[in-house]
Enzyme design. Structure first.
Site, PDB file in Angstrom:
ATOM      1  N   TYR A  36      17.116  29.043   8.946  1.00 41.88           N
ATOM      2  CA  TYR A  36      15.915  29.751   9.404  1.00 41.88           C
ATOM      3  C   TYR A  36      15.892  29.862  10.924  1.00 41.88           C
ATOM      4  O   TYR A  36      16.181  28.881  11.613  1.00 41.88           O
ATOM      5  CB  TYR A  36      14.654  29.016   8.940  1.00 41.88           C
ATOM      6  CG  TYR A  36      14.334  29.248   7.481  1.00 41.88           C
ATOM      7  CD1 TYR A  36      13.979  30.507   7.012  1.00 41.88           C
ATOM      8  CD2 TYR A  36      14.384  28.190   6.584  1.00 41.88           C
ATOM      9  CE1 TYR A  36      13.680  30.712   5.679  1.00 41.88           C
ATOM     10  CE2 TYR A  36      14.084  28.374   5.240  1.00 41.88           C
ATOM     11  CZ  TYR A  36      13.730  29.643   4.799  1.00 41.88           C
ATOM     12  OH  TYR A  36      13.442  29.833   3.484  1.00 41.88           O
TER      13      TYR A  36
ATOM     14  N   ARG B 248      -9.630  -0.325  16.183  1.00 44.88           N
ATOM     15  CA  ARG B 248      -9.619   0.566  15.021  1.00 44.88           C
ATOM     16  C   ARG B 248     -10.682   0.027  14.069  1.00 44.88           C
ATOM     17  O   ARG B 248     -11.808   0.478  14.094  1.00 44.88           O
ATOM     18  CB  ARG B 248      -8.220   0.604  14.400  1.00 44.88           C
ATOM     19  CG  ARG B 248      -8.041   1.706  13.384  1.00 44.88           C
ATOM     20  CD  ARG B 248      -6.632   1.774  12.834  1.00 44.88           C
ATOM     21  NE  ARG B 248      -6.227   0.533  12.163  1.00 44.88           N
ATOM     22  CZ  ARG B 248      -5.043   0.342  11.592  1.00 44.88           C
ATOM     23  NH1 ARG B 248      -4.127   1.295  11.627  1.00 44.88           N
ATOM     24  NH2 ARG B 248      -4.757  -0.790  11.000  1.00 44.88           N
TER      25      ARG B 248
ATOM     26  N   MET C 126      13.045  23.694   2.871  1.00 47.66           N
ATOM     27  CA  MET C 126      12.266  22.945   1.877  1.00 47.66           C
ATOM     28  C   MET C 126      13.177  22.190   0.904  1.00 47.66           C
ATOM     29  O   MET C 126      12.895  21.047   0.532  1.00 47.66           O
ATOM     30  CB  MET C 126      11.356  23.897   1.097  1.00 47.66           C
ATOM     31  CG  MET C 126      10.384  23.157   0.185  1.00 47.66           C
ATOM     32  SD  MET C 126       9.342  24.256  -0.793  1.00 47.66           S
ATOM     33  CE  MET C 126       8.331  25.017   0.453  1.00 47.66           C
TER      34      MET C 126
ATOM     35  N   LYS D 197       0.842  -1.204   0.000  1.00 48.42           N
ATOM     36  CA  LYS D 197       0.000   0.000   0.000  1.00 48.42           C
ATOM     37  C   LYS D 197       0.878   1.256   0.000  1.00 48.42           C
ATOM     38  O   LYS D 197       2.093   1.157   0.178  1.00 48.42           O
ATOM     39  CB  LYS D 197      -0.903  -0.021   1.239  1.00 48.42           C
ATOM     40  CG  LYS D 197      -0.128  -0.029   2.554  1.00 48.42           C
ATOM     41  CD  LYS D 197      -1.022  -0.356   3.745  1.00 48.42           C
ATOM     42  CE  LYS D 197      -0.203  -0.384   5.034  1.00 48.42           C
ATOM     43  NZ  LYS D 197      -0.985  -0.905   6.160  1.00 48.42           N
TER      44      LYS D 197
END
Ligand SMILES: *Cc1c(COP(=O)(O)O)cnc(C)c1O
Length: 360
Positions: free
Chosen positions: A252, A130, A300, A35
């Protein structure tokens, strides 16, 4: 030269890891869990490498149809079943196996008029809370499935273990007992953690996921300690080397400051590629085959690394973010997450996936 972020995928490692599951549970059929685009490795590529599996397991019909379109005729199991009654016709047409985890799905099957009956796996909630029917509702659900025209053959009972990644946790023993009280011989229990760590769960259909990709499912430890081989090696290169003075902030927020005059390297990889933004300073990065620590915040498109241990490093030098030589589990730990998330997050639109063979 264009930006060189590459995810190398080693099909031989996938095969090795599948064989590892077979060694541990020699008589059990294997449904390879592929998956989420093969845990970020590429669905069709992974299916091809694992064509010796007895079945494939995916999360939804879209993934299953990709396999059929690529020509795979293996049994394919939809682990969450159908999301909408409208899918049932396609399930029948492409002989896909559906999990039934809820009363609404059972009703939908009873009301359906299908061209061909479907194979069904019935999900028991043995304690994860679940998906699945509580054990006491299983006998009635099985009777209804047995009487249903849209259902073919024996129904396989499945359950999913919530705590198998901790070999000490008694919750797994309790789940197994609850499941065994209602299960028949046709069953499926074991994910990777159960295959590797819980011999008593190695029965019926195995459902290995993460171990096929070479990563450990356990809270601690690496795939290597489970005799697995990493399938993905995420690579980039050094694109700048700069010298900064003591006290200079890097990146940053300027939250990391140079403790002395030092060389700082910039690597072309960032959260836009799937490298985790939460990786802390100190997260290891392999530069020229040796570890250097990440410093400053992940951007990024770039990260910065401390080059004090490799002052000779130059632009274009090879970097491995994880994979061969640096377990993805180690990076995950430094980012406060698990290997699963890092592998799945590798950006398919941005990171070129290429196949490699063996040692390099
Ligand atoms: C994803 C999944 C698996 C595979 O789990 P791993 O921990 O990756 O081995 C097995 N069974 C079910 C139901 C799943 O959703």
């Amino acid at each position: 030269m264009s930006r060189t972020v590459i995810a190398e995928i080693n099909p031989a490692a996938l095969q090795h890891n599948l064989n590892r599951a077979r060694e541990l549970a020699p008589n059990c059929p294997v449904a390879a869990v592929i998956k989420a685009d093969g845990y970020g490795h590429g669905l069709v590529r992974v299916a091809r490498a694992l064509s010796e599996a007895d079945a494939y397991a995916v999360a939804c019909i879209e993934e299953a149809l990709q396999l059929r379109e690529a020509g795979f005729s293996h049994p394919v199991i939809l682990l969450e079943g159908f999301f909408d009654t409208a899918e049932l016709e396609s399930l029948a047409r492409y002989s896909l196996i559906t999990v039934i985890h809820h009363e609404w799905q059972l009703k939908a099957l009873e009301q359906a008029k299908l061209a061909a009956p479907l194979q069904v796996w019935l999900k028991v909630d043995s304690g994860m809370h679940r998906l699945g029917f509580p054990p006491e509702q299983i006998p009635a659900a099985r009777q209804r499935l047995a009487a249903c025209n849209s259902v073919a053959g024996p129904v396989i009972l499945m359950t999913h273990l919530a705590n198998a990644d901790d070999r000490e946790d008694p919750a797994t023993v309790r789940q197994l007992a609850r499941f065994d009280a209602v299960a028949s011989d046709d069953r499926s229990i074991a994910n990777s953690a159960a295959i590797l760590g819980w011999p008593q769960a190695r029965r019926g259909w195995l459902r290995p996921g993460i171990m096929l990709y070479g990563a450990s499912p356990f809270v601690t430890g690496s795939g290597e300690s489970c005799q697995l081989q990493p399938v993905m090696t995420l690579r980039s290169t050094l694109i700048a080397v700069n010298h900064h003075q003591r006290g200079a902030p890097v990146g940053y927020g300027g939250s990391w400051r140079c403790p002395e005059d030092m060389p700082v390297g910039v690597v072309a990889i960032g959260y836009g590629d799937g490298y985790p933004r939460h990786a802390r300073p100190g997260t290891p990065v392999l530069l020229n085959g040796k570890r250097v620590p990440l410093i400053g915040r992940v951007s990024m498109d770039m990260i910065t690394v401390d080059l004090r241990s490799q002052p000779q490093a130059g632009i274009g030098d090879p970097v491995v973010l994880w994979g061969r030589g640096l377990p993805v589990e180690t990076v995950a730990e430094h980012a406060g997450t698990i290997a699963y998330e890092l592998l799945c997050a590798v950006a398919r639109k941005r990171v070129r996936h290429i196949e490699t063979q063996g040692e390099k």
